[in-house]
Design an enzyme around this catalytic site. Structure first.
Site, PDB file in Angstrom:
ATOM      1  N   ASP A  85     -11.281   1.295   2.664  1.00  0.00           N
ATOM      2  CA  ASP A  85     -10.706   0.547   3.787  1.00  0.00           C
ATOM      3  C   ASP A  85     -11.709   0.208   4.886  1.00  0.00           C
ATOM      4  O   ASP A  85     -11.301  -0.198   5.981  1.00  0.00           O
ATOM      5  CB  ASP A  85      -9.524   1.326   4.386  1.00  0.00           C
ATOM      6  N   ASP A 142      -4.167  -2.323  -1.842  1.00  0.00           N
ATOM      7  CA  ASP A 142      -4.632  -2.489  -0.456  1.00  0.00           C
ATOM      8  C   ASP A 142      -6.054  -3.052  -0.394  1.00  0.00           C
ATOM      9  O   ASP A 142      -6.419  -3.771   0.540  1.00  0.00           O
ATOM     10  CB  ASP A 142      -4.615  -1.151   0.294  1.00  0.00           C
TER      11      ASP A 142
HETATM   12  N1  GLY Z   1      -3.434   1.024   3.347  1.00  0.00           N
HETATM   13  C1  GLY Z   1      -2.427   2.016   3.445  1.00  0.00           C
HETATM   14  C2  GLY Z   1      -1.086   1.477   3.777  1.00  0.00           C
HETATM   15  O1  GLY Z   1      -0.829   0.290   3.641  1.00  0.00           O
HETATM   16  O2  GLY Z   1      -0.248   2.248   4.183  1.00  0.00           O
END
Ligand code: GLY
Length: 363
Positions: A85, A142
């Site tokens: 992320d 994600d």
């Molecule tokens: N990237 C983690 C979520 O969407 O909760």
């Protein structure tokens, strides 16, 4: 600027005043928490401030946004839990700061994050590894949203390696995550040695075969972005397929429950963060499809935003920290259900900015 934007700006001004240097993630009853900087959401408040700066040219937003990339960078030189992320963290801070101000340190930090993300690529399975610890073969939807930092880096330094990795991962998303009907898996586990597909994992969704609404939004927006950077039709088609599933599954007020395939919606929470992220992604699709198809996506985005504004937003509550109510973080674990989440707020701001003529982009 429309009235909603004006109200939003006043709201952000109040939040700035109240929140000072907090790193917001979840707002319980109108007070944002102050999460550690390596948490995946640490870039979103900075991103809201940079969009406000870009939209208004007002120095106060630039000043408040300025230090976010430097703060998050410090995680790299101490024990941390940074992972797939880093795009979510450095695109709305370092990359946009560099684009808007030319700051060389921001560029350096953004490139460092892109290199870190590229280093997580598993060449046997063509996927970017999710998380750390024991999850060596896991990849998650994600990550589709994090690819933009690789596309940015490729263009910035003229090195296609970053594109190769982003495109290889995006092809894996199309092949293994997006189902025939346009719904999307959250987690896929691959054999990290051979790269073979092993299994689907339900993750933050209801379970295997379900359709976690924020996961659908990550895929929709992420595939639309991938088309924007590559011009490869297969990614636009993928974004459209996910969008059609998303729109066909919405309840009457256009804001999804946390998973589209919960067997009984009675008493189940919504997820306004899925709604705002999808709405912004729909506007991206609308920009790229043939003119006669465009209104389908832009009108759908507007309906979602209108519902968020009139039913779920707190624009009339200046001291409430949190723009959207009824977001859901992790329903299966019972974490952060029916709260405000900073990424839901961010994508609402992003989408509203686009509707008010914002041409720049962060993702
Ligand atoms: N990237 C983690 C979520 O969407 O909760």
């Amino acid at each position: 600027m429309d009235k909603t934007w004006q109200n939003l700006q006043k709201k952000v001004d109040c939040m700035m005043e109240q929140m000072k240097d907090k790193t917001p993630h979840v707002s319980f009853e109108g007070v944002y928490d102050d999460i550690h900087l390596d948490w995946w959401t640490s870039g979103f408040w900075g991103g809201i401030l940079w969009i406000l700066y870009d939209m208004t040219g007002e120095k106060k937003y630039r000043d408040a946004a300025w230090e976010w990339d430097e703060r998050i960078e410090k995680c790299f030189v101490r024990e941390n839990n940074l992972h797939h992320d880093v795009g979510f963290q450095f695109l709305p801070t370092a990359v946009i700061k560099y684009k808007l101000t030319g700051d060389k340190d921001a560029r350096r930090r953004a490139l460092m994050a892109a290199n870190f993300l590229a280093g997580r690529f598993n060449i046997a399975g063509n996927f970017i590894r999710a998380w750390n610890q024991e999850k060596i073969g896991w990849s998650i939807i994600d990550s589709s949203m994090n690819l933009s930092i690789l596309f940015w880096a490729a263009e910035e330094i003229g090195d296609p390696r970053f594109n190769h990795i982003a495109i290889a991962h995006a092809k894996t998303v199309v092949k293994h995550f997006i189902r025939e009907d346009g719904s999307v898996k959250h987690i896929v586990n691959f054999d990290a040695q051979t790269g073979d597909y092993a299994e689907e994992i339900g993750g933050q969704g209801y379970g295997i075969g379900s359709a976690w609404s924020r996961g659908q939004a990550w895929a929709l927006h992420g595939m639309a972005n991938t088309y924007k950077y590559t011009g490869d039709e297969k990614f636009l088609t993928a974004a459209q397929r996910v969008a059609h599933f998303f729109l066909a599954s919405l309840p009457e007020d256009h804001v999804p429950y946390w998973d589209f395939r919960v067997p009984d919606f009675e008493g189940e929470p919504r997820d306004t963060s899925a709604a705002s992220c999808a709405a912004s992604g729909l506007l991206e699709i609308a920009k790229h499809v043939p003119k006669e198809q465009s209104a389908l996506y832009s009108k759908a985005a507007q309906k979602i935003i209108q519902s968020l504004t009139y039913k779920y937003a707190t624009l009339d509550k200046p001291t409430y920290e949190g723009i959207l109510l009824e977001a859901t973080g992790h329903r299966p674990k019972g974490h952060n259900v029916n709260v405000s989440l900073i990424y839901g707020d961010y994508f609402y701001v992003e989408c509203l900015a686009k509707l008010n003529g914002w041409e720049n982009n962060i993702f």
